[in-house]
Design a protein around this motif. Structure first.
Motif, PDB file in Angstrom:
ATOM      1  N   ALA A   1       0.853  -1.191   0.000  1.00 10.33           N
ATOM      2  CA  ALA A   1       0.000   0.000   0.000  1.00 10.33           C
ATOM      3  C   ALA A   1       0.887   1.238   0.000  1.00 10.33           C
ATOM      4  O   ALA A   1       2.043   1.188   0.439  1.00 10.33           O
ATOM      5  CB  ALA A   1      -0.917   0.001   1.218  1.00 10.33           C
ATOM      6  N   GLN A   2       0.348   2.328  -0.476  1.00  9.53           N
ATOM      7  CA  GLN A   2       1.086   3.583  -0.471  1.00  9.53           C
ATOM      8  C   GLN A   2       0.121   4.757  -0.454  1.00  9.53           C
ATOM      9  O   GLN A   2      -1.043   4.628  -0.851  1.00  9.53           O
ATOM     10  CB  GLN A   2       2.024   3.689  -1.671  1.00  9.53           C
ATOM     11  N   THR A   3       0.604   5.865   0.027  1.00 12.48           N
ATOM     12  CA  THR A   3      -0.213   7.071   0.038  1.00 12.48           C
ATOM     13  C   THR A   3       0.065   7.881  -1.230  1.00 12.48           C
ATOM     14  O   THR A   3       1.001   7.601  -1.975  1.00 12.48           O
ATOM     15  CB  THR A   3       0.089   7.940   1.263  1.00 12.48           C
ATOM     16  N   MET A   4      -0.769   8.876  -1.442  1.00  7.22           N
ATOM     17  CA  MET A   4      -0.601   9.774  -2.586  1.00  7.22           C
ATOM     18  C   MET A   4      -0.324  11.183  -2.089  1.00  7.22           C
ATOM     19  O   MET A   4      -0.332  11.448  -0.883  1.00  7.22           O
ATOM     20  CB  MET A   4      -1.861   9.755  -3.451  1.00  7.22           C
ATOM     21  N   VAL A   5      -0.086  12.058  -3.022  1.00  8.86           N
ATOM     22  CA  VAL A   5       0.130  13.463  -2.701  1.00  8.86           C
ATOM     23  C   VAL A   5      -0.697  14.312  -3.661  1.00  8.86           C
ATOM     24  O   VAL A   5      -0.835  13.976  -4.848  1.00  8.86           O
ATOM     25  CB  VAL A   5       1.635  13.833  -2.783  1.00  8.86           C
TER      26      VAL A   5
ATOM     27  N   PHE B   1      -4.011  14.080  -7.820  1.00 12.47           N
ATOM     28  CA  PHE B   1      -3.633  13.198  -6.723  1.00 12.47           C
ATOM     29  C   PHE B   1      -2.841  12.059  -7.353  1.00 12.47           C
ATOM     30  O   PHE B   1      -3.334  11.387  -8.262  1.00 12.47           O
ATOM     31  CB  PHE B   1      -4.866  12.644  -6.009  1.00 12.47           C
ATOM     32  N   VAL B   2      -1.628  11.814  -6.871  1.00  9.27           N
ATOM     33  CA  VAL B   2      -0.758  10.846  -7.523  1.00  9.27           C
ATOM     34  C   VAL B   2       0.187  10.261  -6.483  1.00  9.27           C
ATOM     35  O   VAL B   2       0.416  10.857  -5.421  1.00  9.27           O
ATOM     36  CB  VAL B   2       0.016  11.530  -8.677  1.00  9.27           C
ATOM     37  N   SER B   3       0.730   9.076  -6.775  1.00  7.90           N
ATOM     38  CA  SER B   3       1.640   8.447  -5.826  1.00  7.90           C
ATOM     39  C   SER B   3       2.870   9.316  -5.596  1.00  7.90           C
ATOM     40  O   SER B   3       3.353   9.999  -6.505  1.00  7.90           O
ATOM     41  CB  SER B   3       2.069   7.064  -6.338  1.00  7.90           C
ATOM     42  N   ASN B   4       3.361   9.278  -4.370  1.00  9.19           N
ATOM     43  CA  ASN B   4       4.507  10.115  -4.004  1.00  9.19           C
ATOM     44  C   ASN B   4       5.713   9.889  -4.905  1.00  9.19           C
ATOM     45  O   ASN B   4       6.353  10.830  -5.360  1.00  9.19           O
ATOM     46  CB  ASN B   4       4.908   9.838  -2.544  1.00  9.19           C
ATOM     47  N   ILE B   5       6.010   8.611  -5.156  1.00  9.71           N
ATOM     48  CA  ILE B   5       7.218   8.298  -5.912  1.00  9.71           C
ATOM     49  C   ILE B   5       7.130   8.775  -7.352  1.00  9.71           C
ATOM     50  O   ILE B   5       8.131   9.157  -7.956  1.00  9.71           O
ATOM     51  CB  ILE B   5       7.500   6.776  -5.859  1.00  9.71           C
TER      52      ILE B   5
ATOM     53  N   GLY C   1      -2.305  10.197   3.367  1.00  4.90           N
ATOM     54  CA  GLY C   1      -2.322   9.252   4.474  1.00  4.90           C
ATOM     55  C   GLY C   1      -2.584   9.920   5.806  1.00  4.90           C
ATOM     56  O   GLY C   1      -2.781  11.137   5.892  1.00  4.90           O
ATOM     57  N   THR C   2      -2.571   9.124   6.865  1.00  5.86           N
ATOM     58  CA  THR C   2      -2.769   9.672   8.211  1.00  5.86           C
ATOM     59  C   THR C   2      -1.466  10.195   8.796  1.00  5.86           C
ATOM     60  O   THR C   2      -1.472  10.896   9.811  1.00  5.86           O
ATOM     61  CB  THR C   2      -3.343   8.599   9.146  1.00  5.86           C
ATOM     62  N   GLN C   3      -0.336   9.845   8.153  1.00  4.92           N
ATOM     63  CA  GLN C   3       0.965  10.322   8.599  1.00  4.92           C
ATOM     64  C   GLN C   3       1.725  10.894   7.406  1.00  4.92           C
ATOM     65  O   GLN C   3       1.467  10.541   6.270  1.00  4.92           O
ATOM     66  CB  GLN C   3       1.782   9.180   9.227  1.00  4.92           C
ATOM     67  N   ARG C   4       2.664  11.766   7.710  1.00  5.69           N
ATOM     68  CA  ARG C   4       3.476  12.342   6.640  1.00  5.69           C
ATOM     69  C   ARG C   4       4.350  11.275   5.997  1.00  5.69           C
ATOM     70  O   ARG C   4       4.718  10.290   6.632  1.00  5.69           O
ATOM     71  CB  ARG C   4       4.349  13.473   7.188  1.00  5.69           C
ATOM     72  N   SER C   5       4.655  11.489   4.737  1.00 10.60           N
ATOM     73  CA  SER C   5       5.461  10.517   3.994  1.00 10.60           C
ATOM     74  C   SER C   5       6.947  10.768   4.251  1.00 10.60           C
ATOM     75  O   SER C   5       7.401  11.918   4.225  1.00 10.60           O
ATOM     76  CB  SER C   5       5.173  10.644   2.496  1.00 10.60           C
ATOM     77  N   PRO C   6       7.734   9.710   4.491  1.00  7.40           N
ATOM     78  CA  PRO C   6       9.185   9.874   4.626  1.00  7.40           C
ATOM     79  C   PRO C   6       9.821  10.476   3.374  1.00  7.40           C
ATOM     80  O   PRO C   6      10.885  11.091   3.463  1.00  7.40           O
ATOM     81  CB  PRO C   6       9.679   8.437   4.852  1.00  7.40           C
TER      82      PRO C   6
ATOM     83  N   SER D   1      -3.619   3.984  -1.565  1.00  3.70           N
ATOM     84  CA  SER D   1      -3.637   3.052  -2.689  1.00  3.70           C
ATOM     85  C   SER D   1      -3.185   1.690  -2.178  1.00  3.70           C
ATOM     86  O   SER D   1      -2.283   1.609  -1.351  1.00  3.70           O
ATOM     87  CB  SER D   1      -2.688   3.514  -3.791  1.00  3.70           C
ATOM     88  N   TRP D   2      -3.811   0.640  -2.675  1.00  7.06           N
ATOM     89  CA  TRP D   2      -3.341  -0.699  -2.321  1.00  7.06           C
ATOM     90  C   TRP D   2      -3.213  -1.544  -3.588  1.00  7.06           C
ATOM     91  O   TRP D   2      -3.862  -1.283  -4.593  1.00  7.06           O
ATOM     92  CB  TRP D   2      -4.255  -1.377  -1.294  1.00  7.06           C
ATOM     93  N   TYR D   3      -2.375  -2.535  -3.491  1.00  2.99           N
ATOM     94  CA  TYR D   3      -2.095  -3.411  -4.631  1.00  2.99           C
ATOM     95  C   TYR D   3      -2.104  -4.855  -4.158  1.00  2.99           C
ATOM     96  O   TYR D   3      -1.714  -5.153  -3.029  1.00  2.99           O
ATOM     97  CB  TYR D   3      -0.724  -3.092  -5.240  1.00  2.99           C
ATOM     98  N   GLY D   4      -2.566  -5.733  -5.023  1.00  4.47           N
ATOM     99  CA  GLY D   4      -2.596  -7.138  -4.648  1.00  4.47           C
ATOM    100  C   GLY D   4      -2.702  -8.036  -5.860  1.00  4.47           C
ATOM    101  O   GLY D   4      -2.783  -7.570  -6.998  1.00  4.47           O
TER     102      GLY D   4
END
Length: 338
Positions: A137-141, A217-221, A239-244, A264-267
């Motif tokens: 899973a990953q957050t977006m920005v 809105f897009v993935s951080n990376i 996300g609920t926390q800031r991204s590193p 976002s989640w992937y599986g």
């Protein structure tokens, strides 16, 4: 005749006992043969179908996982892109593939939103697939083109309220993570921002970089290099926390919308009726990959948190996401696709 009859009867009985003894003797051998066949999976390259164009975050995650899974399985894992229809094309192909574990679908959040957005799907999301594992899973920005006269979430909200229906955001397919992030933002902020549709994240990002669309809105990376180069402004992470990766960028909740969260989640899913032994083998290997320090570190640099869930856990996630986003989309008045 009676003697002959007795002799014939005795011979038949002995023959039956001989067959029973032979079967008992063969049982361990047959078991070993069956086990050997079961352990031969996979017998050829495994296709990992991805329903988006190459180059976007979903495709990048699939390609990042494929080498590790290939090494674990002892066969090539080939990522194949079949973009279109919010990943329905690729997913349908997998649903109708032989249930032998050699054709898998790399799914993301549209797998849970398509039942709401496309009621006439050519497959049943819950019945036609076997959940294998949530990979990560990953957050977006939320990013903005430098030309947009807004440098924060609150300024975007003010601008959107001053110009209802005139502020656009790029979205890669209805029901995708960028679309859901935009709809939740719209719903919670009381604004009317408008999605502009693209067939995948890569073309959507291209137009955002060009200033054709002001928000995304897009993935951080995916946008980190562009943010660092000043080509885009990073306003908030989802996300609920800031991204590193973006430690100085606040969360949307911090920036003015408490309770806001989209991840976002992937599986991976397989066709229904895929043997449980194969599903369990795949899930176990993905769990091992998720625990590998090198893999965790490498993918963390891409903004992905590895998960490696059990099939039961991933199935529960899919069901809960279908319910959650069905409510959000219906509350937002998003029409289903024909």
């Amino acid at each position: 005749m009676r003697i002959g009859g007795r002799a014939l009867s005795k011979s038949g009985t002995d023959h039956a006992f001989d067959i029973v003894r032979m079967l008992r003797a063969l049982t361990p051998i047959l078991f070993l043969i069956g086990s050997a066949f079961a352990q031969t999976y996979p017998t050829r390259p495994v296709k990992l179908m991805v329903g988006v164009p190459a180059g976007g975050p979903t495709d990048s995650v699939a390609r990042a996982i494929a080498p590790d899974l290939s090494e674990a399985l002892g066969q090539p894992v080939v990522v194949e892109n079949r973009a279109g229809a919010s990943a329905v094309i690729a997913t349908e192909l997998v649903a109708k593939s032989p249930p032998d574990g050699h054709t898998l679908a790399f799914v993301y959040i549209t797998h849970a939103t398509n039942p709401t957005l496309a009621p006439k799907l050519p497959y049943d999301t819950l019945k036609d697939f076997a959940a294998v594992s949530q990979v990560g899973a990953q957050t977006m920005v939320l990013v903005a083109h430098p030309s947009l006269a807004a440098g924060s979430v609150q300024e975007v909200i003010a601008l959107a309220k001053a110009q209802p229906g005139k502020l656009d955001y790029a979205a890669s397919d209805p029901g995708s993570s960028p679309h859901l992030a935009g709809e939740l933002f719209k719903y919670m902020s009381g604004t009317d921002i408008v999605p502009i549709w693209y067939k995948g994240t890569a073309p959507a990002l291209t137009d955002t970089l060009a200033g054709q669309v002001p928000l995304m809105f897009v993935s951080n990376i995916s946008v980190l290099p562009h943010v660092q180069a000043g080509k885009l402004k990073a306003l908030a992470v989802t996300g609920t926390q800031r991204s590193p990766l973006l430690p100085d960028v606040p969360t949307v909740a911090e920036a003015g919308l408490p309770g806001y969260e989209v991840r976002s989640w992937y599986g991976i899913v397989a066709p229904a009726k895929t043997p449980k032994s194969i599903v369990s083998q795949l899930a176990a290997e993905l769990a091992k990959i998720a625990r590998k320090p090198e893999a965790k570190s490498r993918l963390a640099r891409q903004g992905l948190d590895l998960v490696g869930s059990t099939p039961e856990e991933f199935d529960a996630l899919i069901r809960s996401e279908i319910e959650k986003w069905s409510k959000v989309l219906k509350a937002a008045g998003v029409p289903g696709k024909s």
